[in-house]
Design a protein around this motif. Structure first.
Motif, PDB file in Angstrom:
ATOM      1  N   THR A  16     -69.377   0.250  13.555  1.00 22.25           N
ATOM      2  CA  THR A  16     -70.044  -1.064  13.551  1.00 22.25           C
ATOM      3  C   THR A  16     -69.914  -1.748  14.898  1.00 22.25           C
ATOM      4  O   THR A  16     -70.888  -2.300  15.433  1.00 22.25           O
ATOM      5  N   ASP A  17     -68.721  -1.696  15.481  1.00 22.35           N
ATOM      6  CA  ASP A  17     -68.508  -2.337  16.784  1.00 22.35           C
ATOM      7  C   ASP A  17     -69.280  -1.617  17.887  1.00 22.35           C
ATOM      8  O   ASP A  17     -69.856  -2.256  18.778  1.00 22.35           O
ATOM      9  N   LEU A  18     -69.305  -0.296  17.838  1.00 22.94           N
ATOM     10  CA  LEU A  18     -70.058   0.463  18.841  1.00 22.94           C
ATOM     11  C   LEU A  18     -71.550   0.170  18.743  1.00 22.94           C
ATOM     12  O   LEU A  18     -72.236   0.013  19.756  1.00 22.94           O
ATOM     13  N   ASN A  19     -72.058   0.094  17.530  1.00 25.37           N
ATOM     14  CA  ASN A  19     -73.483  -0.185  17.353  1.00 25.37           C
ATOM     15  C   ASN A  19     -73.855  -1.566  17.864  1.00 25.37           C
ATOM     16  O   ASN A  19     -74.943  -1.766  18.410  1.00 25.37           O
ATOM     17  N   ALA A  20     -72.954  -2.529  17.693  1.00 26.05           N
ATOM     18  CA  ALA A  20     -73.211  -3.875  18.219  1.00 26.05           C
ATOM     19  C   ALA A  20     -73.300  -3.852  19.737  1.00 26.05           C
ATOM     20  O   ALA A  20     -74.131  -4.541  20.346  1.00 26.05           O
ATOM     21  N   ILE A  21     -72.465  -3.035  20.372  1.00 22.68           N
ATOM     22  CA  ILE A  21     -72.456  -2.948  21.833  1.00 22.68           C
ATOM     23  C   ILE A  21     -73.696  -2.230  22.345  1.00 22.68           C
ATOM     24  O   ILE A  21     -74.368  -2.692  23.267  1.00 22.68           O
TER      25      ILE A  21
ATOM     26  N   SER B 211     -69.818  10.704  36.358  1.00 26.67           N
ATOM     27  CA  SER B 211     -70.915  11.269  35.577  1.00 26.67           C
ATOM     28  C   SER B 211     -71.524  10.175  34.706  1.00 26.67           C
ATOM     29  O   SER B 211     -70.915   9.124  34.472  1.00 26.67           O
ATOM     30  N   GLY B 212     -72.741  10.419  34.205  1.00 26.03           N
ATOM     31  CA  GLY B 212     -73.385   9.431  33.350  1.00 26.03           C
ATOM     32  C   GLY B 212     -72.559   9.127  32.121  1.00 26.03           C
ATOM     33  O   GLY B 212     -72.436   7.972  31.692  1.00 26.03           O
ATOM     34  N   THR B 213     -71.955  10.165  31.542  1.00 29.30           N
ATOM     35  CA  THR B 213     -71.110   9.968  30.359  1.00 29.30           C
ATOM     36  C   THR B 213     -69.897   9.129  30.695  1.00 29.30           C
ATOM     37  O   THR B 213     -69.517   8.223  29.943  1.00 29.30           O
ATOM     38  N   ASP B 214     -69.272   9.413  31.837  1.00 33.26           N
ATOM     39  CA  ASP B 214     -68.102   8.646  32.252  1.00 33.26           C
ATOM     40  C   ASP B 214     -68.452   7.179  32.492  1.00 33.26           C
ATOM     41  O   ASP B 214     -67.745   6.278  32.027  1.00 33.26           O
ATOM     42  N   LEU B 215     -69.544   6.931  33.186  1.00 36.68           N
ATOM     43  CA  LEU B 215     -69.926   5.554  33.488  1.00 36.68           C
ATOM     44  C   LEU B 215     -70.262   4.792  32.205  1.00 36.68           C
ATOM     45  O   LEU B 215     -69.859   3.632  32.036  1.00 36.68           O
ATOM     46  N   ALA B 216     -70.994   5.440  31.299  1.00 35.00           N
ATOM     47  CA  ALA B 216     -71.310   4.786  30.035  1.00 35.00           C
ATOM     48  C   ALA B 216     -70.045   4.544  29.218  1.00 35.00           C
ATOM     49  O   ALA B 216     -69.888   3.492  28.585  1.00 35.00           O
ATOM     50  N   GLY B 217     -69.131   5.513  29.246  1.00 30.89           N
ATOM     51  CA  GLY B 217     -67.872   5.351  28.530  1.00 30.89           C
ATOM     52  C   GLY B 217     -67.072   4.178  29.044  1.00 30.89           C
ATOM     53  O   GLY B 217     -66.449   3.438  28.267  1.00 30.89           O
ATOM     54  N   ARG B 218     -67.080   3.977  30.338  1.00 28.04           N
ATOM     55  CA  ARG B 218     -66.336   2.854  30.923  1.00 28.04           C
ATOM     56  C   ARG B 218     -67.010   1.523  30.579  1.00 28.04           C
ATOM     57  O   ARG B 218     -66.327   0.500  30.394  1.00 28.04           O
ATOM     58  N   LEU B 219     -68.342   1.519  30.485  1.00 25.61           N
ATOM     59  CA  LEU B 219     -69.030   0.302  30.053  1.00 25.61           C
ATOM     60  C   LEU B 219     -68.648  -0.045  28.619  1.00 25.61           C
ATOM     61  O   LEU B 219     -68.394  -1.213  28.287  1.00 25.61           O
ATOM     62  N   VAL B 220     -68.601   0.971  27.757  1.00 28.13           N
ATOM     63  CA  VAL B 220     -68.215   0.752  26.368  1.00 28.13           C
ATOM     64  C   VAL B 220     -66.762   0.275  26.294  1.00 28.13           C
ATOM     65  O   VAL B 220     -66.435  -0.657  25.541  1.00 28.13           O
ATOM     66  N   ALA B 221     -65.882   0.920  27.074  1.00 22.10           N
ATOM     67  CA  ALA B 221     -64.469   0.539  27.054  1.00 22.10           C
ATOM     68  C   ALA B 221     -64.286  -0.915  27.482  1.00 22.10           C
ATOM     69  O   ALA B 221     -63.473  -1.656  26.907  1.00 22.10           O
ATOM     70  N   GLU B 222     -65.042  -1.336  28.460  1.00 18.03           N
ATOM     71  CA  GLU B 222     -64.971  -2.718  28.939  1.00 18.03           C
ATOM     72  C   GLU B 222     -65.353  -3.700  27.835  1.00 18.03           C
ATOM     73  O   GLU B 222     -64.672  -4.710  27.606  1.00 18.03           O
ATOM     74  N   ARG B 223     -66.440  -3.383  27.112  1.00 21.54           N
ATOM     75  CA  ARG B 223     -66.902  -4.262  26.034  1.00 21.54           C
ATOM     76  C   ARG B 223     -65.935  -4.247  24.853  1.00 21.54           C
ATOM     77  O   ARG B 223     -65.692  -5.290  24.220  1.00 21.54           O
TER      78      ARG B 223
END
Length: 337
Positions: free
Chosen positions: A283-288, A57-69
């Protein structure tokens, strides 16, 4: 009266929180040490994001991108665990069972904004158990009509429905899409018949073949039918147009600004998440989410990156909750109906 208790409980808790908010913000600014000094060695182990939607799902894919960063940023693995189904309740339960400041919920806002309306009993308190940390993405939601109905705009759909009261039907995935179509009917003064699907996949075939007249769900799944010409995507509920379908107007552009909803997905902590840790993560999430490379990848999977402070995120959730509660009440439904 019992059915109204989830909303009443929220209102009292929220009112108290709003009264205390200025003091808490001021106190945090003067009394709290910086996130870096409060948690100099955090994270100390693997961080887990529980997601209430399936892989892909879009949420899952975005979540994995965030997790990677975040794995790169924090020096510890950040993993995603999918606990889909039941309006996010299994995911929330799994998340709340840990409470170790290393497990978080990455979810749509409905776990707070509408679950108390849909379920008579919840294993958690939406008003107090989930603490907003930061938004991550907005999912795009939309409303389509079968091409066989021969309507090319929301105004034409409303006209067709008014000419045939109770003759057109509609279906929506649970949550925001469902409430968007309830609100549309109330705002436009039209009457359409709801069709329920246990699995929404057959709805697309019915839409293409004209057995289903109107469907509301995520834009990524409606876009292929719009582009193929078998269904017409009439509007998106977001404030901005979807990059996937730039030709499709927003609800406001279509003349129904009250149907504007952001499909916001964000990160939540548990009720005792320390303020300094919450601010550090935000703060870290906003940077990503502000990074151009991340933004390009998120848009490619049909989402829009979103940044914000914990306070702004909490305010957006409250705005959505109040709006959905009003729609629910105006539709003549009682909570948990």
């Amino acid at each position: 009266m019992n059915a109204l208790r989830p909303i009443a409980r929220w209102s009292r808790a929220k009112a108290a929180a709003l009264m205390l908010a200025p003091a808490l913000v001021t106190g945090a600014a003067h009394a709290q040490p910086s996130p870096q000094t409060s948690f100099p060695t955090w994270p100390q182990k693997t961080v887990r994001f529980v997601i209430p939607l399936p892989p892909g799902s879009g949420t899952d894919l975005a979540g994995r991108l965030v997790a990677e960063r975040l794995t790169e940023r924090w020096g510890q693995p950040v993993v995603v665990e999918n606990r889909q189904g039941a309006d996010g309740i299994p995911a929330v339960s799994s998340f709340l069972s840990v409470r170790d400041n290393h497990t978080f919920l990455l979810s749509f806002a409905g776990v707070i904004t509408f679950n108390a309306l849909l379920h008579e009993r919840l294993p958690y308190d939406p008003a107090t158990d989930l603490v907003p940390i930061a938004p991550v993405i907005d999912n795009f939601l939309g409303v389509s009509a079968t091409a066989l109905l021969k309507v090319n705009s929301l105004a034409e759909l409303v006209q067709a429905a008014r000419a045939q009261p109770g003759k057109l039907n509609w279906a929506a995935t649970p949550g925001l899409p469902y409430y968007v179509l309830l609100a549309l009917q109330k705002s436009a003064g039209i009457d359409m018949v709801q069709v329920s699907y246990r699995d929404f996949a057959p709805a697309y075939q019915d839409l293409n073949q004209g057995r289903l007249h109107v469907a509301a769900t995520g834009v990524p799944t409606l876009a292929p039918h719009h582009q193929a010409g078998t269904a017409k995507l009439l509007f998106v509920t977001n404030r901005d147009r979807s990059p996937q379908t730039p030709d499709v107007p927003t609800a406001a552009e279509a003349g129904y600004g009250e149907l504007t909803f952001e499909g916001t997905v964000g990160l939540y902590g548990w009720r005792d998440t320390p303020v300094s840790l919450k601010e550090r993560i935000a703060t870290d999430l906003n940077a990503i989410t502000a990074d151009p490379a991340f933004r390009a990848r998120a848009i490619a999977v049909g989402t829009a990156p979103r940044s914000g402070t914990p306070a702004a995120f909490a305010a957006a959730i409250e705005e959505q909750r109040a709006k959905i509660a009003a729609i629910h009440q105006a539709s003549g439904k009682s909570p948990a109906q």
